[in-house]
Design an enzyme around this catalytic site. Structure first.
Site, PDB file in Angstrom:
ATOM      1  N   GLN A   1      15.509  -7.606  -3.398  1.00  0.00           N
ATOM      2  CA  GLN A   1      14.229  -8.319  -3.270  1.00  0.00           C
ATOM      3  C   GLN A   1      13.876  -9.024  -4.586  1.00  0.00           C
ATOM      4  O   GLN A   1      13.456 -10.181  -4.602  1.00  0.00           O
ATOM      5  CB  GLN A   1      13.137  -7.317  -2.893  1.00  0.00           C
ATOM      6  CG  GLN A   1      11.723  -7.864  -2.994  1.00  0.00           C
ATOM      7  CD  GLN A   1      10.704  -6.897  -2.420  1.00  0.00           C
ATOM      8  OE1 GLN A   1      10.566  -6.783  -1.230  1.00  0.00           O
ATOM      9  NE2 GLN A   1       9.965  -6.205  -3.278  1.00  0.00           N
TER      10      GLN A   1
ATOM     11  N   HIS B   1       4.433   2.049  -8.030  1.00  0.00           N
ATOM     12  CA  HIS B   1       3.552   0.870  -7.964  1.00  0.00           C
ATOM     13  C   HIS B   1       2.623   0.824  -9.181  1.00  0.00           C
ATOM     14  O   HIS B   1       2.362  -0.237  -9.740  1.00  0.00           O
ATOM     15  CB  HIS B   1       2.652   0.925  -6.719  1.00  0.00           C
ATOM     16  CG  HIS B   1       3.373   0.849  -5.425  1.00  0.00           C
ATOM     17  ND1 HIS B   1       3.497   1.916  -4.579  1.00  0.00           N
ATOM     18  CD2 HIS B   1       3.997  -0.192  -4.804  1.00  0.00           C
ATOM     19  CE1 HIS B   1       4.162   1.554  -3.492  1.00  0.00           C
ATOM     20  NE2 HIS B   1       4.479   0.286  -3.606  1.00  0.00           N
TER      21      HIS B   1
ATOM     22  N   GLY C   1       0.811  -1.219   0.000  1.00  0.00           N
ATOM     23  CA  GLY C   1       0.000   0.000   0.000  1.00  0.00           C
ATOM     24  C   GLY C   1       0.837   1.258   0.000  1.00  0.00           C
ATOM     25  O   GLY C   1       2.026   1.215  -0.331  1.00  0.00           O
TER      26      GLY C   1
END
Ligand code: PAF
Length: 289
Positions: free
Chosen positions: A157, A41, A35
């Site tokens: 990541q 994003h 979020g």
């Protein structure tokens, strides 16, 4: 006209919606998030829409990737605003599970991607990438997408997720989407919200330092000199602590040996440092011509 965004908090509803899409032969893309969505994003949603018929985004602030004392409690939560942004970006479904849905009572199973998780950002925060790999694996099992998109901004990541996907045999294509930057080069990140106006001015030095180091390395300067210059530059820009500026192999993230990169060497420059109370990371590819 864009379809309205469907929103679900339960795995059962998610499976019902995705089941219908699968029956219709649609290709499903997935964008996991915590979020506090920004353009970075939304660009991941855009990248998924390029190759998929339907896109699911998850919004879940994952407790297992925060250590006690980290910013879990204050991590920005703005679900309605985030869903409006997802809808505008053309996303079809927001999966906003509860903690119980992701970590049912008594859950004992975690995923550890060895070695890759213990370097760089994992060194001082060993729990971090175990938590990331564990939640992403669980989300993959819930959503079962054909494609999943992650930002190159979180480069370590991305390499860990690629490796986990390969090792566990998830039949999911992992796409690493380019970093979205502000006009002065600062990589967009939810944690940029924590920067004071003064910190924000100095923060763009991180990308500038990597950019300069790349130019120096590509021109033949030995790594140790180019990287030391980059660290000095960060200090001049107001970074109170530089965790690392390093040149690594693009997939294993092992430090490349000191010295001059041989012609044709490809790698990744990664940097992390503290601007005020905010830790920033960034990275950039290089290739010695
Ligand atoms: O990059 C993030 O926002 C998180 O680490 C992720 C991949 C959504 C897992 O919680």
């Amino acid at each position: 006209m864009k379809q309205p965004l469907a929103r679900t908090t339960t795995r059962a509803d998610l499976r019902a919606i995705i089941g219908d899409w699968r029956q219709a032969g649609l290709r499903i893309g997935f964008v996991p998030t915590m979020g506090a969505l920004h353009e970075g994003h939304l660009s991941l949603v855009g990248a998924a829409l390029e190759t998929c018929d339907r896109v699911v985004a998850s919004i879940f602030v994952n407790p297992t990737q925060f250590a006690p004392g980290e910013d879990l409690d204050v991590y920005p939560r703005m679900l309605d605003e985030d869903c409006d942004k997802l809808q505008a970006a053309g996303c079809h479904l927001a999966y906003c599970p509860t903690e119980e849905e992701m970590y049912p009572e008594g859950s004992l199973t975690n995923i550890r991607v060895e070695t890759l998780s213990d370097l760089l950002d994992g060194g001082p925060r060993p729990h971090f990438f175990y938590g990331v790999a564990t939640i992403v694996a669980r989300l993959f099992v819930h959503v079962r997408p054909d494609v999943a998109v992650f930002g190159q901004k979180d480069y370590q990541q991305l390499q860990i997720i690629k490796r986990m996907t390969r090792d566990l045999g998830f039949e999911i294509a992992i796409i690493g989407a380019p970093t979205i930057r502000d006009a002065d080069g600062l990589a967009q990140s939810s944690r940029n919200l924590y920067l004071t106006p003064e910190d924000r001015r100095g923060a763009s030095g991180l990308f500038a330092s990597l950019h300069r180091a790349r130019a120096r390395i590509e021109a033949g300067t030995p790594f140790e000199i180019a990287l030391a210059e980059a660290r000095d530059y960060l200090t001049q820009c107001g970074f109170s602590k530089v965790d690392y500026v390093t040149a690594t192999h693009p997939e294993t993230l092992q430090t490349l040996p000191d010295g001059q990169a041989a012609k044709g060497t490809e790698g990744r420059l990664l940097g992390a440092g503290w601007m005020g109370k905010t830790r920033l990371i960034d990275n950039i590819a290089f290739r010695r011509p």
